[in-house]
Design an enzyme around this catalytic site. Structure first.
Site, PDB file in Angstrom:
ATOM      1  N   HIS A 122       0.874  -1.171   0.000  1.00  0.00           N
ATOM      2  CA  HIS A 122       0.000   0.000   0.000  1.00  0.00           C
ATOM      3  C   HIS A 122       0.916   1.228   0.000  1.00  0.00           C
ATOM      4  CE1 HIS A 122      -2.670   3.022   1.850  1.00  0.00           C
ATOM      5  NE2 HIS A 122      -3.691   2.267   1.477  1.00  0.00           N
ATOM      6  N   ASP A 199       3.533  -4.188   7.939  1.00  0.00           N
ATOM      7  CA  ASP A 199       2.310  -3.404   7.808  1.00  0.00           C
ATOM      8  C   ASP A 199       1.146  -4.380   7.998  1.00  0.00           C
ATOM      9  OD1 ASP A 199       0.046  -2.133   7.011  1.00  0.00           O
ATOM     10  OD2 ASP A 199       0.750  -1.602   5.001  1.00  0.00           O
ATOM     11  N   GLN A 202      -4.192  -4.728   7.260  1.00  0.00           N
ATOM     12  CA  GLN A 202      -5.237  -5.694   6.893  1.00  0.00           C
ATOM     13  C   GLN A 202      -5.145  -6.948   7.755  1.00  0.00           C
ATOM     14  OE1 GLN A 202      -7.703  -5.039   4.899  1.00  0.00           O
ATOM     15  NE2 GLN A 202      -6.945  -3.186   3.939  1.00  0.00           N
ATOM     16  N   LYS A 225     -10.198  -0.348  10.542  1.00  0.00           N
ATOM     17  CA  LYS A 225     -10.454  -1.532   9.713  1.00  0.00           C
ATOM     18  C   LYS A 225     -10.832  -2.729  10.581  1.00  0.00           C
ATOM     19  CE  LYS A 225      -6.931  -0.166   6.355  1.00  0.00           C
ATOM     20  NZ  LYS A 225      -7.654   0.441   5.244  1.00  0.00           N
ATOM     21  N   CYS A 365      -4.864   2.515  -3.607  1.00  0.00           N
ATOM     22  CA  CYS A 365      -3.631   3.072  -3.004  1.00  0.00           C
ATOM     23  C   CYS A 365      -2.474   2.101  -3.097  1.00  0.00           C
ATOM     24  CB  CYS A 365      -3.850   3.509  -1.562  1.00  0.00           C
ATOM     25  SG  CYS A 365      -5.101   4.762  -1.399  1.00  0.00           S
TER      26      CYS A 365
END
Ligand code: 7TS
Length: 409
Positions: A122, A199, A202, A225, A365
């Site tokens: 991302h 990261d 998600q 999220k 993104c």
């Protein structure tokens, strides 16, 4: 099939009708909806004990400080951190990643060094490193993707030379749904002496995350999220690195002492939390963690795997649909990007919206990744705990309708 359908009633917005149809919300990878259990907790803070934290010697401030710090403890437990002081509250994954890129990178990178990222990132895990590379003279290298949309881990030995000082990569792609073998990559990179950043924006809401097992140095994620509010997220870091790393922002609350020509810092994690923090949002995130833990993240993962498997099977019934993501459910989560013939993804999304179905269309993104897929954009359907087989069936019917409208053979 695990039956999660009873959870829908916890999410007030899912009662809405869109263009006269029941809302089918399939854009949780962008941001998830919030359960009453989170909304009520946040409402109660404002109504009954709201005050700034870590300042007042009065009861309201003590209560909000306790709730804020308890929320940190909940997040720490959720990811199996060693202690709550390993969790820094941030505005979200983006801020957390910038904190590491600038806070660590500006002091440890110089010309000749390499930053290793992947083709699946991302922009939040790409642009901060590009900014730091530009200032330090470090170079960027990218781990490529395989033909079946997985990270090409076989290329790691060749790319991971002694100049690579940091390896920063996604725990789950927000475009292809790919879940790379995080612990395996982290081990190789750390054995090599590189800093490892994950990261988990998600990953954290789609599968159990145990920072001890991941073996990374830093892990970043957002609250919104994972059923929590916007404006709050977290950076987990190894204690020694958090001790050593310079603060990214200066201001109130993050100091121990301030003199006219210099300051000393408050203990970790407070040295990274300059200014009034998002108090109510942090407490709301704690409530979201409670909600997810009550279901159990193992079950969340299984529900999502089943739903993803079902969705992939149904999409396979439509010859014009091309899915960009791994077929193997072990290596993917509930984010499905696809094309419908050569119909523009925005047109597909518009037809679906008329049917009450919310999906995202665009580059998500992750422009270099979408470019590597050979398309300008994709349609993306993504799942959360509140999604059901009926939602997938509605998507299928909506795509059928789009095929009729655009005369896809
Ligand atoms: N990393 C990944 C893998 C993401 O999916 C996102 C947001 C971020 C970082 C940034 O998170 P933020 O909360 O700081 O914005 N992804 C998306 C998306 O897929 N659609 O909208 C936002």
């Amino acid at each position: 099939m695990i039956d999660f359908s009873h959870l829908r009633q916890d999410f007030p917005v899912l009662q809405r009708r869109i263009h006269g149809k029941p809302l089918v919300f399939l854009d949780s990878a962008a941001s998830s909806q919030k359960p009453t259990q989170v909304l009520d907790v946040m409402d109660a803070v404002y109504r009954t004990y709201y005050a700034n934290v870590h300042r007042g010697a009065y009861l309201l401030s003590e209560e909000s400080t306790t709730a804020y710090e308890e929320a940190r403890g909940k997040v720490a437990r959720f990811i199996n951190a060693g202690s709550r002081s390993e969790v820094v509250f941030t505005r979200g994954a983006t801020t957390a990643l910038n904190m590491v890129a600038f806070g660590w990178g500006m002091d440890h990178l110089s010309a000749g060094d390499k930053i290793m990222l992947t083709m699946m990132e991302h922009h939040a895990n790409m642009v901060p490193w590009q900014l730091v590379a530009r200032r330090t003279g470090a170079e960027l290298v990218y781990l490529p993707m395989t033909g079946d949309y997985r990270l090409d881990v076989d290329r790691i030995p060749e790319l991971l030379d002694e100049r690579v000082k940091v390896v920063s990569f996604t725990g789950m792609s927000n475009v292809t749904g790919t879940m790379p073998p995080v612990a395996e990559i982290a081990k190789v990179a750390r054995d090599h002496g590189a800093l490892v950043v994950v990261d988990a924006a998600q990953l954290v809401t789609h599968a159990p995350v145990d920072v001890q097992e991941l073996g990374a140095d830093f892990v970043a994620f957002s609250g919104h999220k994972m059923l929590g509010p916007t404006g709050i997220g977290a950076l987990w870091g190894r204690p020694s690195l958090l001790e050593e790393m310079e603060p990214f922002e200066g201001g109130g609350e993050m100091i121990s002492d301030v003199q006219l020509n210099g300051s000393t810092w408050a203990p970790v994690p407070h040295k990274f939390e300059a200014g009034t923090p998002p108090i109510v949002e942090a407490i709301g995130l704690g409530a979201a963690v409670d909600y997810l833990e009550k279901i159990g993240m193992e079950l969340v993962r299984r529900h999502e795997q089943e739903l993803t498997g079902y969705a992939l099977d149904r999409l396979a019934e439509l010859p014009a649909v091309r899915v960009f993501g791994p077929a193997d459910l072990e290596h993917r989560g509930g984010v499905i990007s696809f094309a419908l013939g050569d119909v523009h993804p925005h047109d597909v999304a518009t037809i679906l919206d008329q049917e009450g179905i919310a999906v995202r269309a665009g580059h998500h993104c992750a422009k270099p990744l979408t470019r590597a897929l050979g398309v300008p954009a994709t349609v993306r359907a993504s799942f959360q705990v509140y999604n059901t087989r009926q939602d997938v069936d509605a998507l299928f019917a909506g795509l059928r309708r789009a095929e009729e409208v655009f005369r896809v053979d």
